[in-house]
Design a protein around this motif. Sequence first.
Motif, mmCIF file in Angstrom:
data_model
loop_
_atom_site.group_PDB
_atom_site.id
_atom_site.type_symbol
_atom_site.label_atom_id
_atom_site.label_comp_id
_atom_site.label_asym_id
_atom_site.label_seq_id
_atom_site.Cartn_x
_atom_site.Cartn_y
_atom_site.Cartn_z
ATOM 1 N N ARG A 33 0.808 -1.213 0.000
ATOM 2 C CA ARG A 33 0.000 0.000 0.000
ATOM 3 C C ARG A 33 0.845 1.270 0.000
ATOM 4 O O ARG A 33 0.415 2.302 -0.528
ATOM 5 C CB ARG A 33 -0.913 0.017 1.230
ATOM 6 C CG ARG A 33 -2.005 -1.029 1.142
ATOM 7 C CD ARG A 33 -3.021 -0.909 2.262
ATOM 8 N NE ARG A 33 -4.277 -1.507 1.820
ATOM 9 C CZ ARG A 33 -5.475 -1.154 2.250
ATOM 10 N NH1 ARG A 33 -5.589 -0.212 3.148
ATOM 11 N NH2 ARG A 33 -6.555 -1.722 1.784
ATOM 12 N N LYS A 142 -9.047 12.633 9.139
ATOM 13 C CA LYS A 142 -8.770 12.549 7.705
ATOM 14 C C LYS A 142 -9.984 13.013 6.899
ATOM 15 O O LYS A 142 -9.840 13.696 5.887
ATOM 16 C CB LYS A 142 -8.429 11.104 7.339
ATOM 17 C CG LYS A 142 -7.857 10.983 5.940
ATOM 18 C CD LYS A 142 -7.375 9.563 5.661
ATOM 19 C CE LYS A 142 -6.464 9.524 4.462
ATOM 20 N NZ LYS A 142 -5.147 10.099 4.694
ATOM 21 N N LEU A 313 -1.557 3.487 13.003
ATOM 22 C CA LEU A 313 -0.879 2.849 11.880
ATOM 23 C C LEU A 313 -1.292 3.489 10.549
ATOM 24 O O LEU A 313 -0.467 3.625 9.634
ATOM 25 C CB LEU A 313 -1.187 1.343 11.890
ATOM 26 C CG LEU A 313 -0.233 0.474 11.101
ATOM 27 C CD1 LEU A 313 1.217 0.820 11.375
ATOM 28 C CD2 LEU A 313 -0.484 -0.987 11.415
ATOM 29 N N ARG A 321 3.803 6.797 2.604
ATOM 30 C CA ARG A 321 3.558 6.991 1.167
ATOM 31 C C ARG A 321 3.480 8.455 0.805
ATOM 32 O O ARG A 321 3.063 8.823 -0.288
ATOM 33 C CB ARG A 321 2.312 6.238 0.739
ATOM 34 C CG ARG A 321 1.023 6.852 1.153
ATOM 35 C CD ARG A 321 -0.148 5.962 0.767
ATOM 36 N NE ARG A 321 -1.047 5.968 1.906
ATOM 37 C CZ ARG A 321 -1.957 5.060 2.160
ATOM 38 N NH1 ARG A 321 -2.105 4.038 1.357
ATOM 39 N NH2 ARG A 321 -2.728 5.144 3.207
ATOM 40 N N ILE B 144 -11.269 3.719 3.063
ATOM 41 C CA ILE B 144 -10.694 2.375 2.883
ATOM 42 C C ILE B 144 -9.316 2.451 2.231
ATOM 43 O O ILE B 144 -8.389 1.752 2.631
ATOM 44 C CB ILE B 144 -11.631 1.475 2.048
ATOM 45 C CG1 ILE B 144 -13.019 1.413 2.708
ATOM 46 C CG2 ILE B 144 -11.046 0.062 1.902
ATOM 47 C CD1 ILE B 144 -14.005 0.530 1.997
ATOM 48 N N ARG B 145 -9.156 3.345 1.263
ATOM 49 C CA ARG B 145 -7.903 3.416 0.510
ATOM 50 C C ARG B 145 -6.757 3.950 1.362
ATOM 51 O O ARG B 145 -5.617 3.527 1.224
ATOM 52 C CB ARG B 145 -8.114 4.308 -0.721
ATOM 53 C CG ARG B 145 -7.062 4.156 -1.772
ATOM 54 C CD ARG B 145 -7.542 4.656 -3.137
ATOM 55 N NE ARG B 145 -7.444 6.099 -3.290
ATOM 56 C CZ ARG B 145 -7.497 6.728 -4.470
ATOM 57 N NH1 ARG B 145 -7.672 6.038 -5.594
ATOM 58 N NH2 ARG B 145 -7.415 8.032 -4.546
ATOM 59 N N GLU B 146 -7.091 4.904 2.257
ATOM 60 C CA GLU B 146 -6.027 5.509 3.072
ATOM 61 C C GLU B 146 -6.267 5.370 4.576
ATOM 62 O O GLU B 146 -5.365 5.028 5.323
ATOM 63 C CB GLU B 146 -5.894 7.007 2.747
ATOM 64 C CG GLU B 146 -5.591 7.288 1.291
ATOM 65 C CD GLU B 146 -5.733 8.786 0.983
ATOM 66 O OE1 GLU B 146 -5.553 9.622 1.879
ATOM 67 O OE2 GLU B 146 -6.053 9.114 -0.176
ATOM 68 N N GLY B 147 -7.489 5.680 4.987
ATOM 69 C CA GLY B 147 -7.767 5.815 6.419
ATOM 70 C C GLY B 147 -7.650 4.519 7.197
ATOM 71 O O GLY B 147 -7.421 4.528 8.398
ATOM 72 N N LEU B 148 -7.852 3.389 6.539
ATOM 73 C CA LEU B 148 -7.771 2.110 7.250
ATOM 74 C C LEU B 148 -6.596 1.262 6.779
ATOM 75 O O LEU B 148 -6.638 0.031 6.820
ATOM 76 C CB LEU B 148 -9.104 1.353 7.111
ATOM 77 C CG LEU B 148 -10.299 2.077 7.754
ATOM 78 C CD1 LEU B 148 -11.591 1.355 7.465
ATOM 79 C CD2 LEU B 148 -10.112 2.221 9.266
ATOM 80 N N SER B 149 -5.534 1.939 6.352
ATOM 81 C CA SER B 149 -4.342 1.214 5.897
ATOM 82 C C SER B 149 -3.802 0.290 6.963
ATOM 83 O O SER B 149 -3.166 -0.713 6.666
ATOM 84 C CB SER B 149 -3.219 2.190 5.538
ATOM 85 O OG SER B 149 -3.576 2.948 4.437
ATOM 86 N N GLY B 150 -4.028 0.656 8.213
ATOM 87 C CA GLY B 150 -3.459 -0.131 9.303
ATOM 88 C C GLY B 150 -4.377 -1.239 9.776
ATOM 89 O O GLY B 150 -4.103 -1.902 10.759
ATOM 90 N N THR B 151 -5.489 -1.442 9.073
ATOM 91 C CA THR B 151 -6.510 -2.368 9.550
ATOM 92 C C THR B 151 -6.717 -3.486 8.538
ATOM 93 O O THR B 151 -6.858 -3.227 7.352
ATOM 94 C CB THR B 151 -7.837 -1.595 9.739
ATOM 95 O OG1 THR B 151 -7.581 -0.439 10.514
ATOM 96 C CG2 THR B 151 -8.902 -2.455 10.411
ATOM 97 N N SER B 152 -6.737 -4.706 9.019
ATOM 98 C CA SER B 152 -7.052 -5.829 8.138
ATOM 99 C C SER B 152 -8.575 -5.951 8.106
ATOM 100 O O SER B 152 -9.228 -6.159 9.128
ATOM 101 C CB SER B 152 -6.412 -7.090 8.716
ATOM 102 O OG SER B 152 -6.882 -8.214 8.030
ATOM 103 N N ALA B 329 -5.372 1.154 -3.933
ATOM 104 C CA ALA B 329 -4.611 1.038 -2.690
ATOM 105 C C ALA B 329 -3.296 0.279 -2.851
ATOM 106 O O ALA B 329 -2.318 0.572 -2.188
ATOM 107 C CB ALA B 329 -5.437 0.427 -1.543
#
Lengths: 440, 440
Positions: A33, A142, A313, A321, B144-152, B329
Motif C-alpha cells: 500500500r 482525515k 498505523l 507513502r 478504505i484506501r487511506e484511512g484504514l491502511s493499518g486495519t485488516s 490502494a
Amino acid sequence: MVAPLKVGIAGLGTVGAEVVRLIEAQQSILSARCGRGIKVVAVTARNKSKKRGIDLRGIDWMKDPLAVATHPEVDCFVELMGGAGDPALSSISAALAAGKSVVTANKALVAKHGVKLATLAEKHGGALNYEAAVAGAVPVIKTIREGLSGTSINRVYGILNGTCNYILTRMEQEGLSFAECLKDAQRLGYAEAEPSFDVDGYDTAQKLAILASLAFGTKVNESAVSVEGISTIAAEDLRAAADLGYRIKLLGVAMRTKTGIEQRVHPTMVPLTSSIAQVMGVTNAVTIDGAGIAPITLVGPGAGGAATASAVLADVADVARNVRALPFAQPVAKLKTTTKAPMERHEGGYYIRLMARDLAGTAARIATRLAEQKISLESIVQKHPNGGLEPIDGTKKSSPVPVILITYATSEDAMRRALQAVQKDKVISGKPQVIRIEKN
Amino acid sequence: MVAPLKVGIAGLGTVGAEVVRLIEAQQSILSARCGRGIKVVAVTARNKSKKRGIDLRGIDWMKDPLAVATHPEVDCFVELMGGAGDPALSSISAALAAGKSVVTANKALVAKHGVKLATLAEKHGGALNYEAAVAGAVPVIKTIREGLSGTSINRVYGILNGTCNYILTRMEQEGLSFAECLKDAQRLGYAEAEPSFDVDGYDTAQKLAILASLAFGTKVNESAVSVEGISTIAAEDLRAAADLGYRIKLLGVAMRTKTGIEQRVHPTMVPLTSSIAQVMGVTNAVTIDGAGIAPITLVGPGAGGAATASAVLADVADVARNVRALPFAQPVAKLKTTTKAPMERHEGGYYIRLMARDLAGTAARIATRLAEQKISLESIVQKHPNGGLEPIDGTKKSSPVPVILITYATSEDAMRRALQAVQKDKVISGKPQVIRIEKN
C-alpha cells in the motif's frame, strides 16, 4: 526500491505494543500500500522489563523519549505516552524541529499545543498526524482534513467520550441513576477512579476543539469551549426524552453562527430518528453538516488498544507513502483566533423540567412568563402519578408535579430570563432542569 | 508560489456545473488548504448554449471530451459524463496516458475498466480518484484506501443505492407494495423510467465491486458479484422483520471467507439495533469490519448534485496538494483475481416465510426437514389472523397460514435442500420467501 520508513515509538502500553505487533504482522500489505516497508528501529517506555508479548530484538531501546525522537535513523516519531506536557511535548517538538514526521494519539497535547506544533511541522516539513486523538479508529480527522476539502462545513458535532455515552446508555436502558452507573463503569474499567475529566465534559471539549479547528480554520483552543457535564442528568430526564421522541447524549458541538464559531459541550436532546441517537455504549460518532448536502455521520470504536493502534498505523502509512495534508488543513498563518462564544447568545430549542407547586395556576404563569420572552412551546406535558405523560388539563394537584416543556428555538438569554421570572413567582420548587436540543 | 492546478471538465450537468461554481466560490479556502489555486481552464458538454447559471468566460470550450483530456494546459481531467464506454473511457485513458491526473464520478467505468485505468495511472504517474463513484459525499473510498491502511478488513457492506432504500423505507413505513412505491419513486424522480439497474441490484453490485477491490486487494470485477434485487420483497416481509427485531435493506456485502472473497447483493435482514438499520430514505451507508475492532459505519447522502460535487472537489483538492494513493490502494500487479463465490456455499442465518397448508402437521414436518440438514431455529412463528405474531401452538387451521422461520447460521446449500424437501412434502403452497440475515 524506496528505503523503508523508519519508525521510533515512545510508549509501549496497550496501544504501543499493538502498533509494534501490527507493523510486523501486516508488513507485506503495508509495503504494497505504501510502496515501501515500515520498520520500527527505536522504542522507549517506562519499564524495559515488562512482558508485552512482542519481539523487540533488533530494535534500539532508548533511555528516554527525546532519545527516540532525535534518534538519527528515525524518520517518523510515534508518541504514545499521553499527557499535555513533557516528555510528550518536548520530544515531539524535537522530532519536528529535526524535520521528522510525528504521529500521536495525544488529544490533550494537540488541544493545548497544536498550533505551536503545527508551526514547527510547517517550518521543517514534517507531517503532524493525530487521527487517534479523536474518535479512535473512526477516520474523522482525515475526513475533515482531506475528504471534505470541497465542502463548506456549517456544523460538526458528536459523541466523543465513550464513558459518558456508556453511562447515559445504561441510565436509559436500566432506569438507573448517574451515580449508580458511574460506579459500575468504574468497576468495569470504562471510567477512571477520578472521573471528572470524562463525565464533566473536558475530554469531549479537547476533542471538539480539534475538530472545530479543522472544520472552521480556527486555532485549536480548548478554552473557547463552553463545557457542562452529565452529572446532573436524572433517569427521569432520559425517560421523558424518550417519551417526547428524543434521546440524551453528551455532545460536543461546533457551529458557525452570525457572530462567530460557537463551541460547546453539554448534555443534549437529539431526535430519536437521528443517526447520532442510535449510537449506544462506548461507541463514538461524529456528524458533519456541509453546505447544501445532507449530514455525513461516522460511527465506530472511540477507544481501546486495537482501535487506537489502527488509527496510529494509518497515520504512519500516510507518512510512508507521503500522503501529506497540513496539520490543521490550512497554514497556521491563515488560522483564525476564536474566543468563547457567550452561551446566553446560543439559539435553539430547550427541554425544561420543573417541579410545579400548584398546577392550575402554574401552567398559566409559566406560559405567560415564556410568552413575555416570545418563547413558543412545541409541547408542555405533566408527569402523571402513574408514570405516563399527559397534556396539562388544569386539574389542581396538591403536591409538586413534574412539568416538562419543549420550546421552539429561542435564545438562551430569553429562556433564562423566563425561568428566573418563574422562580421569582414561587410557583415551582427547586431548580429547573434545562437541556439544550440539537436538531439534525 | 506553486502554479495553480489547471482543471478540465467534461460534462456540465448538475454535478459539473456545481463543481465549476464551487471551485470559484471556495477559491480562497481551497488554495489555503492545497497550497495552490485550482483553476478551470477547459470544459465541454453536449450542449454549449444551455443555461447553467455559471460563468464560463475565460474557459476554453472544447469540441469534445478527448480535446479536454488532451488540452495542453490541463493537469487534472474531471470526467462527469458517465457511461461505461466511450467517450468517458477513451478520454480518461488519453488523459492518464499523457501523465495527467483524473477525477471521475463514473462507477460503471471504474467497475468495468478500473484495472486497465489503474495500470495507465501507475505507469504514467497520474492520480485516479473516484470518491463520488460510491456513496456520493461520504468519503468511503478515502477511508478504505487511506484511512484504514493499518486495519485488516474482514467485511465491508452497505446500503449503496438510494432508490432501493427509499422504496424499502416507504414500503415499511406505509405498508405499501413494491410496485406502488416504485411508481411513486419514479414520479418523484428517485427512480428511473427503466428501474431495473437500480432495483435489481446492478448499481449496488458495481459499487460493491469497487469497495471489495479496495478492502481486499482484488481486481475490481463486477461479474464476481452475486446479485438479487428487491422486487420480490412484500410488505408482509417488512412487517414480519420488524416484529422479529430486524429491518430489510438491500445490502452489498463483500467478505473474507475460508474459500475466498464472497461478493453479493441481495435484500438482507439486519438487526434493528445496528447502525445500518437506521439508515432510511435515499441515504447511503457503509460499514467496515476490521480485525480486532468494532465496526466503523459511514452514513450520508449518496447522490444529488451538491453531494457528488463535494466528493469530486475533494478528489481534485487531493490532486492539487499531491495527496496521492494508488487507485486501488495497492499496485495493480499485486491485486488478486476474484471469481464469483457460489452462493450455495454462503453461510449465515435465514428468514423463511412459507404458506403452510396444514399447520399442525406442517410444523413438525418443517422442523424435521430442517433438522435433517442440521439447521437450528432461532424462532418459528405463525402469522395470526389478527395480524400479530404468536408462537406455533399446534392448533390446526383450515386455510394456508404464513409461517415465519428464523434459522441460526447454516449453509445456503443445506437451507435449500431442506426447503426442497418441504416443498416435495406438499405441506406448503407456493414458493418460500427466503431472505439472508447479516449480523453486525
